[in-house]
Enzyme design. Structure first.
Site, mmCIF file in Angstrom:
data_model
loop_
_atom_site.group_PDB
_atom_site.id
_atom_site.type_symbol
_atom_site.label_atom_id
_atom_site.label_comp_id
_atom_site.label_asym_id
_atom_site.label_seq_id
_atom_site.Cartn_x
_atom_site.Cartn_y
_atom_site.Cartn_z
ATOM 1 N N ASP A 64 -12.146 -8.321 6.091
ATOM 2 C CA ASP A 64 -11.106 -7.976 7.055
ATOM 3 C C ASP A 64 -9.783 -7.900 6.309
ATOM 4 O OD1 ASP A 64 -9.193 -7.838 9.059
ATOM 5 O OD2 ASP A 64 -10.113 -9.395 10.302
ATOM 6 N N ASN A 91 -5.463 1.065 2.756
ATOM 7 C CA ASN A 91 -5.708 2.103 3.764
ATOM 8 C C ASN A 91 -5.993 1.537 5.156
ATOM 9 O OD1 ASN A 91 -6.525 5.027 4.454
ATOM 10 N ND2 ASN A 91 -8.354 3.866 5.013
ATOM 11 N N TYR A 155 2.571 -0.148 16.358
ATOM 12 C CA TYR A 155 2.085 0.685 15.268
ATOM 13 C C TYR A 155 3.252 1.292 14.490
ATOM 14 C CZ TYR A 155 -0.801 4.178 12.868
ATOM 15 O OH TYR A 155 -1.434 4.925 11.916
ATOM 16 N N LYS A 159 4.294 0.424 10.568
ATOM 17 C CA LYS A 159 4.215 1.496 9.583
ATOM 18 C C LYS A 159 5.588 1.792 8.968
ATOM 19 C CE LYS A 159 -0.180 2.217 9.692
ATOM 20 N NZ LYS A 159 -1.023 1.924 8.519
#
Length: 257
Positions: A64, A91, A155, A159
């Site tokens: 994980d 990734n 998100y 990012k």
């Protein structure tokens, strides 16, 4: 063009599908030794089968990316098998699509663990394994780091942080001859985006893209192969957009009418 990746050891977190899988196959075609981690045995088994069909010999281990201890165990297994690490691709990522007032502390912690902590600690682990000989680290950012979406508070924030962290990582690891860059995918045809692409009846997605089409996972992978190679030896500390010109202008659709 010989990219000089033959026999390099390439590690990809969250690499059992989508862009990660395409990268695994692309680096394998370059003659690199590829190692991938995934969270579930079911996805790992399916990935192994697809690799076998493609003739790619990829080392796969369950881990994980949101758990530093599991990432370290994965890296240790890679070094034990191949002797070193030359390229590390952070990734792995998750997108818990919830609007602001629906977000729970658990949602936030999970998103930060994978999208942000996984990149931070993955980079530390990779840099220690690379040592003074150098290497390349590539971090998954997102177009959401530039223009976030409704329902993407967590998100987009994580990012954007990845793109920011990449700059300081590149500077601090430069004395070790390690280059660090982030990559910003546009709309790429992957399982994660399949539903969005299928629902694009009004062409809102492709109308925002100068090339007027979604990208393929292999096109994304080829950009990462280049960034990992010595052909990109003076590129570090930046985020490379691979989006087909998404929002390069506001009205590119008039050219495709």
């Amino acid at each position: 063009m010989d990219l000089g990746l033959k026999d390099k050891v390439v590690v990809i977190t969250g690499g059992t599908a989508g862009i990660g899988e395409a990268c695994a196959l692309a680096f394998s075609r370059e003659g690199a030794h590829v190692a991938v981690c995934g969270r579930t045995q079911k996805r790992i088994a399916a990935f192994k089968e697809r690799c076998a069909q493609a003739g790619a010999d990829v080392f796969v281990k369950q881990a994980d990316a949101g758990q530093a201890e599991e990432l370290q165990a994965f890296a240790d297994a890679v070094v034990s098998r191949f002797g070193t690490i030359d390229v590390w691709i952070n990734n792995a990522g998750i997108n818990v699509g919830k609007r602001l007032m629906e977000i729970t502390p658990e949602d936030w912690q999970q998103t930060v663990a994978v999208n942000l902590s996984g990149v931070l600690f993955g980079t530390q682990i990779a840099a220690r394994a690379m040592g003074e000989k150098g290497g390349v680290i590539l971090n998954a950012s997102s177009f959401a780091s530039l223009i976030p979406s409704v329902g993407g508070t967590m998100y987009g924030a994580t990012k954007a942080a990845v793109s920011n962290m990449t700059k300081t990582m590149a500077a601090e690891l430069a004395p070790q001859h390690i280059r660090v860059n982030a990559y910003i995918p546009g709309i790429i045809d992957t399982p994660m985006n399949a539903e969005r692409i299928a629902d694009d009846a009004n062409h809102a997605l492709i109308n925002a893209i100068a090339l007027h089409r979604v990208g393929t996972a292999d096109e994304m992978a080829q950009a990462l192969v280049f960034l990992a190679s010595d052909q990109a030896s003076y590129i570090t500390g930046t985020a490379i957009e691979v989006s087909g010109g998404k929002y390069a202008v506001q009205n590119s659709e008039i050219l495709w009418g």
